[in-house]
Design an enzyme around this catalytic site. Structure first.
Site, PDB file in Angstrom:
ATOM      1  N   ASP A  63       0.817  -1.217   0.000  1.00 19.34           N
ATOM      2  CA  ASP A  63       0.000   0.000   0.000  1.00 19.34           C
ATOM      3  C   ASP A  63       0.848   1.263   0.000  1.00 19.34           C
ATOM      4  O   ASP A  63       2.054   1.225   0.260  1.00 19.34           O
ATOM      5  CB  ASP A  63      -0.961   0.000   1.200  1.00 19.34           C
ATOM      6  N   ASN A 129      -7.655  -3.418  14.220  1.00 19.57           N
ATOM      7  CA  ASN A 129      -9.065  -3.641  13.850  1.00 19.57           C
ATOM      8  C   ASN A 129      -9.231  -4.812  12.876  1.00 19.57           C
ATOM      9  O   ASN A 129     -10.291  -4.980  12.284  1.00 19.57           O
ATOM     10  CB  ASN A 129      -9.666  -2.354  13.247  1.00 19.57           C
ATOM     11  N   HIS A 131      -7.423  -5.287  10.055  1.00 19.69           N
ATOM     12  CA  HIS A 131      -7.113  -5.047   8.636  1.00 19.69           C
ATOM     13  C   HIS A 131      -5.833  -5.763   8.215  1.00 19.69           C
ATOM     14  O   HIS A 131      -4.936  -5.999   9.024  1.00 19.69           O
ATOM     15  CB  HIS A 131      -7.093  -3.553   8.287  1.00 19.69           C
ATOM     16  N   GLU A 136      -9.658  -2.322   5.299  1.00 20.82           N
ATOM     17  CA  GLU A 136     -10.325  -2.047   6.574  1.00 20.82           C
ATOM     18  C   GLU A 136     -11.584  -2.917   6.689  1.00 20.82           C
ATOM     19  O   GLU A 136     -12.037  -3.507   5.688  1.00 20.82           O
ATOM     20  CB  GLU A 136     -10.712  -0.569   6.620  1.00 20.82           C
TER      21      GLU A 136
HETATM   22  C1  F6R Z   1       1.373  -1.717   6.137  1.00 18.01           C
HETATM   23  C2  F6R Z   1       0.046  -2.336   6.195  1.00 18.01           C
HETATM   24  C3  F6R Z   1      -0.728  -2.441   7.462  1.00 18.01           C
HETATM   25  C4  F6R Z   1       0.122  -2.674   8.713  1.00 18.01           C
HETATM   26  C5  F6R Z   1      -0.752  -2.655   9.950  1.00 18.01           C
HETATM   27  C6  F6R Z   1       0.046  -2.805  11.219  1.00 18.01           C
HETATM   28  O1  F6R Z   1       1.903  -1.796   4.820  1.00 18.01           O
HETATM   29  O2  F6R Z   1      -0.425  -2.732   5.182  1.00 18.01           O
HETATM   30  O3  F6R Z   1      -1.655  -3.486   7.342  1.00 18.01           O
HETATM   31  O4  F6R Z   1       0.797  -3.889   8.608  1.00 18.01           O
HETATM   32  O5  F6R Z   1      -1.465  -1.443   9.994  1.00 18.01           O
HETATM   33  O6  F6R Z   1       0.816  -1.660  11.415  1.00 18.01           O
HETATM   34  P1  F6R Z   1       1.860  -1.563  12.635  1.00 18.01           P
HETATM   35  O7  F6R Z   1       2.896  -2.592  12.405  1.00 18.01           O
HETATM   36  O8  F6R Z   1       2.404  -0.170  12.534  1.00 18.01           O
HETATM   37  O9  F6R Z   1       1.064  -1.813  13.872  1.00 18.01           O
END
Ligand code: F6R
Length: 233
Positions: A63, A129, A131, A136
């Site tokens: 992303d 959450n 994702h 999401e």
């Molecule tokens: C990042 C992504 C997200 C993160 C997730 C966890 O490229 O796609 O799914 O892996 O938000 O983020 P952290 O590791 O910062 O808690």
């Protein structure tokens, strides 16, 4: 689904770095899907220390934020350069969605076309959450790379890099794009992820918790630390 729990976040990240290094060494021309976020920072630190030859590897990040240029300190382009690519002697050929593309919808379609052959291994983090990527809650199992709207919780979790004002949208691989990987390696650490891990493993498979779709994939390894494993049944 294979579940591996380590006593500490450091040990879990090191395990993931070693798995990535072994996969790259076994298949030097692999297509590798990459994730960003705080969880992955120690993984990339350890991988950079191992310094595998990635010159034949092609990477695809999950992303990127919409409206954010590749040089912006909060961009995932910049994150990948700083955390991994610039620290490798032989970096990969890297692809990320272009956040500041004039037509984000067209950029998402271009990126999805790049992924048509699927990746050999997809690295994933986990949102509190539920994702995966920026899919999401509400994201369906047939979703492909597209422009997504971030929830207030996700924007708050990622605000630091933007001085408080996280972009409202991102371009993210879809759930179906992620599931087309031949193998998936998910890392979740810290108590903040414990509930999402429990839901990943037990909730009905569906859009309320997008991570549950991983249970429909034949080759998933989930690596946890003890804190994130607290709600494992
Ligand atoms: C990042 C992504 C997200 C993160 C997730 C966890 O490229 O796609 O799914 O892996 O938000 O983020 P952290 O590791 O910062 O808690």
């Amino acid at each position: 689904m294979q579940l591996i729990t380590h006593p500490t976040a450091e040990a879990a990240a090191l395990d993931v770095a070693h798995r990535l290094c072994a996969a790259i060494t076994a298949a030097p021309e692999m297509r590798l899907g990459l994730a960003t976020g705080g969880t992955m920072q120690p993984v990339y630190g350890a991988l950079a220390g191992l310094d595998p030859d990635m010159s034949g590897v092609t990477t695809f990040n999950l992303d990127e934020y919409v409206g954010v240029s590749r040089d912006h300190p909060g961009s995932y382009h910049r994150y990948m350069q700083d955390m991994l690519f610039h620290r490798l002697t032989r970096p990969p050929t890297a692809h990320l969605p272009q956040g500041d593309a004039p037509d984000p919808g067209a950029e998402a379609a271009r990126y999805e076309a790049l992924l048509a052959r699927g990746v050999d291994l997809q690295l994933l983090g986990l949102g509190a959450n539920g994702h995966i990527g920026f899919n999401e809650p509400g994201s369906t199992g047939d979703s492909r790379t597209r422009v997504v709207t971030l929830t207030p919780a996700t924007r708050a979790a990622n605000a630091a890099a933007f001085g408080g004002e996280t972009p409202a949208q991102a371009i993210s691989m879809g759930v179906a794009s992620i599931l087309s990987a031949r193998a998936i390696l998910l890392l979740a650490t810290g108590v903040r992820k414990a509930e999402a891990v429990g839901r990943l493993l037990q909730d009905p498979i569906g859009p309320a918790c997008p991570a549950t779709y991983l249970r429909a994939h034949p080759e998933v390894t989930v690596v946890l630390d003890a804190a994130a494993a607290q709600e494992v049944p």
